[in-house]
Design a protein around this motif. Structure first.
Motif, PDB file in Angstrom:
ATOM      1  N   LEU A 156       0.635  -1.375   0.086  1.00  9.96           N
ATOM      2  CA  LEU A 156       0.107   0.074  -0.002  1.00  9.96           C
ATOM      3  C   LEU A 156       0.977   1.097  -0.236  1.00  9.96           C
ATOM      4  CD1 LEU A 156      -2.646  -0.717   2.873  1.00  9.96           C
ATOM      5  CD2 LEU A 156      -2.873  -1.383   0.173  1.00  9.96           C
ATOM      6  N   HIS A 157       0.456   1.902  -1.026  1.00  7.19           N
ATOM      7  CA  HIS A 157       1.317   3.535  -1.035  1.00  7.19           C
ATOM      8  C   HIS A 157       0.569   4.471  -0.007  1.00  7.19           C
ATOM      9  CE1 HIS A 157       4.571   1.922  -2.725  1.00  7.19           C
ATOM     10  NE2 HIS A 157       3.514   1.032  -3.880  1.00  7.19           N
ATOM     11  N   CYS A 158       0.796   5.265   0.700  1.00 10.19           N
ATOM     12  CA  CYS A 158      -0.503   5.958   0.985  1.00 10.19           C
ATOM     13  C   CYS A 158      -0.014   7.550   1.331  1.00 10.19           C
ATOM     14  CB  CYS A 158      -0.575   5.491   2.877  1.00 10.19           C
ATOM     15  SG  CYS A 158      -1.208   3.512   2.849  1.00 10.19           S
ATOM     16  N   ARG A 159      -0.876   8.683   1.492  1.00 10.08           N
ATOM     17  CA  ARG A 159      -0.559  10.387   1.400  1.00 10.08           C
ATOM     18  C   ARG A 159      -0.721  10.915   2.340  1.00 10.08           C
ATOM     19  NH1 ARG A 159       0.803   8.199  -3.156  1.00 10.08           N
ATOM     20  NH2 ARG A 159      -1.584   8.553  -3.986  1.00 10.08           N
ATOM     21  N   HIS A 160      -0.616  11.302   3.243  1.00 14.52           N
ATOM     22  CA  HIS A 160      -1.703  12.049   4.698  1.00 14.52           C
ATOM     23  C   HIS A 160      -0.986  13.840   3.588  1.00 14.52           C
ATOM     24  CE1 HIS A 160      -3.703  11.732   8.300  1.00 14.52           C
ATOM     25  NE2 HIS A 160      -3.337  12.935   7.966  1.00 14.52           N
ATOM     26  N   ARG A 161      -1.236  14.227   3.590  1.00 13.58           N
ATOM     27  CA  ARG A 161      -1.373  15.970   4.051  1.00 13.58           C
ATOM     28  C   ARG A 161      -2.049  16.940   4.482  1.00 13.58           C
ATOM     29  NH1 ARG A 161      -0.174  14.888  -3.215  1.00 13.58           N
ATOM     30  NH2 ARG A 161       2.209  13.555  -1.891  1.00 13.58           N
ATOM     31  N   ASN A 162      -2.001  17.462   5.607  1.00 18.94           N
ATOM     32  CA  ASN A 162      -2.777  19.171   5.837  1.00 18.94           C
ATOM     33  C   ASN A 162      -2.212  20.291   5.800  1.00 18.94           C
ATOM     34  OD1 ASN A 162      -2.395  16.893   7.633  1.00 18.94           O
ATOM     35  ND2 ASN A 162      -3.802  17.442   8.529  1.00 18.94           N
ATOM     36  N   VAL A 163      -3.028  20.928   4.867  1.00 21.64           N
ATOM     37  CA  VAL A 163      -2.179  23.016   4.663  1.00 21.64           C
ATOM     38  C   VAL A 163      -1.956  22.928   5.228  1.00 21.64           C
ATOM     39  CG1 VAL A 163      -2.776  24.880   3.960  1.00 21.64           C
ATOM     40  CG2 VAL A 163      -4.847  22.984   3.712  1.00 21.64           C
ATOM     41  N   SER A 164      -1.988  23.230   6.793  1.00 25.43           N
ATOM     42  CA  SER A 164      -0.854  23.022   7.720  1.00 25.43           C
ATOM     43  C   SER A 164      -1.154  22.722   9.353  1.00 25.43           C
ATOM     44  CB  SER A 164      -1.120  24.878   7.931  1.00 25.43           C
ATOM     45  OG  SER A 164      -1.787  25.660   8.362  1.00 25.43           O
ATOM     46  N   VAL A 165      -0.507  23.412  10.105  1.00 27.58           N
ATOM     47  CA  VAL A 165      -0.790  22.019  11.590  1.00 27.58           C
ATOM     48  C   VAL A 165      -0.742  23.451  12.329  1.00 27.58           C
ATOM     49  CG1 VAL A 165      -0.921  20.146  11.386  1.00 27.58           C
ATOM     50  CG2 VAL A 165       1.225  21.437  11.683  1.00 27.58           C
ATOM     51  N   HIS A 166      -0.800  23.727  13.645  1.00 22.90           N
ATOM     52  CA  HIS A 166      -0.759  24.569  14.806  1.00 22.90           C
ATOM     53  C   HIS A 166       0.696  24.617  15.327  1.00 22.90           C
ATOM     54  CE1 HIS A 166      -5.117  25.263  15.396  1.00 22.90           C
ATOM     55  NE2 HIS A 166      -4.926  23.927  15.845  1.00 22.90           N
ATOM     56  N   ARG A 167       1.913  25.686  15.523  1.00 26.65           N
ATOM     57  CA  ARG A 167       2.283  25.684  15.839  1.00 26.65           C
ATOM     58  C   ARG A 167       3.094  24.738  16.592  1.00 26.65           C
ATOM     59  NH1 ARG A 167       4.960  28.860  11.916  1.00 26.65           N
ATOM     60  NH2 ARG A 167       6.063  28.722  13.512  1.00 26.65           N
ATOM     61  N   TYR A 168       2.126  24.072  17.697  1.00 25.80           N
ATOM     62  CA  TYR A 168       2.379  23.546  18.875  1.00 25.80           C
ATOM     63  C   TYR A 168       2.746  22.128  18.236  1.00 25.80           C
ATOM     64  CZ  TYR A 168      -2.450  22.460  19.062  1.00 25.80           C
ATOM     65  OH  TYR A 168      -4.260  22.584  18.764  1.00 25.80           O
ATOM     66  N   PHE A 169       2.327  21.642  17.382  1.00 27.01           N
ATOM     67  CA  PHE A 169       2.228  20.277  16.317  1.00 27.01           C
ATOM     68  C   PHE A 169       3.538  19.816  17.171  1.00 27.01           C
ATOM     69  CE2 PHE A 169       1.027  16.481  14.021  1.00 27.01           C
ATOM     70  CZ  PHE A 169      -0.339  16.500  13.973  1.00 27.01           C
ATOM     71  N   THR A 170       4.371  18.512  17.077  1.00 27.74           N
ATOM     72  CA  THR A 170       5.411  17.576  17.250  1.00 27.74           C
ATOM     73  C   THR A 170       5.345  16.401  16.622  1.00 27.74           C
ATOM     74  OG1 THR A 170       4.464  16.538  19.353  1.00 27.74           O
ATOM     75  CG2 THR A 170       5.271  18.249  19.549  1.00 27.74           C
ATOM     76  N   ASP A 171       6.346  15.837  17.067  1.00 20.47           N
ATOM     77  CA  ASP A 171       6.589  14.800  15.859  1.00 20.47           C
ATOM     78  C   ASP A 171       5.920  13.636  16.635  1.00 20.47           C
ATOM     79  OD1 ASP A 171       9.006  16.692  14.215  1.00 20.47           O
ATOM     80  OD2 ASP A 171      10.990  15.117  15.173  1.00 20.47           O
TER      81      ASP A 171
END
Length: 341
Positions: A156-171
């Motif tokens: 399975l090849h998957c792609r998961h993309r967001n426009v942006s996230v909050h600056r508090y988002f972590t790895d």
């Protein structure tokens, strides 16, 4: 609407943030067979504002009080993940059916405690909100893979993309909040458990907040010999995309291309990309909650359960370790117990 003489299912919605508010709207305005009987939020003022426009709906700061409110038959949990375990155990103590937004809990040990509490109860009560299982394209892909028409799934090849996230988002949130959906979807599509995870890191995008390594490439193995890769890119800047391609012995199949309305004008062609997950999966959320209500009114629990919540939590822990170390990390899980119907 259906011609059902039974009284509607009274639902207590726990958490009235973005997701909880959307579920309150969904139960009140979109689906049939249920009503919002109570809402609860640590911000009692927000809960009262939410309840004000719904006839017969009580507002509470304490989830336990909401669950004990008159007319409550079931619980929908949309509070932050760290609060889920306590609420789930309280609902099980009352023997109330539950639809719990993912994550079921924020770790495999807490997930195991919930799983064991449900086993002691002797019957299923919890459905976990992995809404992709209710998306029309995912359902088509699942049916195709199950049919065997394309042979055995290999990758399975998957792609998961967001426009942006909050600056508090972590790895770690890349794994727990985002790729966790692919972990569950892959398990479901393939009918296999995930056995090991690796995480690769290209050079970060210049649009990533300071300290966030974005994008990342997650690769995992299954006990059926399949390989799954996930590109997670949460600051893509252009839209919300969730795509999957299944590579099988006799062909491939892709979903998530968003080929809706296409226009050709002024020397250009194109279409729209969903801005966020609520827009992309609106119909899936509607279908999920309707299915949960229908099953609950029949006295059943369907859909992903506590084992799925536990399995994904265990895979997330391996993913975070792989992210930190750069190594291939085996997934550590208990053997699957026998679940009552």
């Amino acid at each position: 609407m259906t011609n059902d003489a039974r009284p509607p299912l009274g639902v207590a919605v726990i958490g009235t943030g973005m997701m909880g508010a959307d579920h309150v709207r969904r139960i009140d305005e979109v689906i049939s067979g249920a009503r919002v009987a109570a809402v609860a939020d640590i911000d009692e003022g927000r809960a009262k504002d939410m309840a004000a426009g719904i006839h017969g709906c009580g507002a509470y700061a304490d989830p336990a009080e909401a669950m004990a409110a008159p007319g409550v038959d079931a619980v929908l949990i949309a509070s932050p993940g760290p609060a889920h375990e306590e609420t789930l155990l309280a609902a099980l103590a009352r023997d109330l059916p539950v639809l719990c937004e993912k994550p079921m809990t924020t770790g495999s040990e807490s997930a195991l405690r919930v799983l064991e509490a449900e086993l002691r109860l002797g019957h299923r009560r919890i459905q976990v909100g992995y809404m992709r299982r209710y998306d029309a394209e995912y359902l088509q892909l699942k049916a195709l893979l199950d049919s065997g028409e394309l042979g055995r799934p290999l990758m399975l090849h998957c792609r998961h993309r967001n426009v942006s996230v909050h600056r508090y988002f972590t790895d770690e949130m890349l794994i727990n909040d985002s790729v966790s959906h692919e972990f569950d979807a892959a398990r479901w599509l393939l009918g296999q458990e995930i056995t090991a995870v690796r995480v690769l890191r290209p050079a970060p995008s210049g649009h990533a907040p300071a300290g966030l390594s974005d994008p990342q490439f997650v690769v995992f193995e299954t006990d059926g010999g399949a390989i799954v890769d996930v590109e997670i890119f949460v600051n893509s800047g252009f839209g919300y995309q969730v795509q999957t391609e299944a590579v099988c012995e006799r062909g491939t199949a892709r979903i998530g291309e968003a080929h809706g309305l296409m226009t050709s004008t002024a020397g250009r062609w194109g279409g729209a990309i969903a801005p966020d997950f609520l827009a992309r999966f609106a119909a899936a959320y509607d279908r999920e909650v309707q299915a949960w209500v229908d099953a609950t009114r029949r006295g059943h629990v369907t859909g992903p359960g506590t084992w799925d919540g536990y399995a994904v939590a265990a895979v997330c822990e391996a993913g975070i370790e792989a992210q930190r170390t750069g190594r291939r990390v085996p997934v550590r899980m208990i053997d699957r117990p026998a679940f009552p119907s």
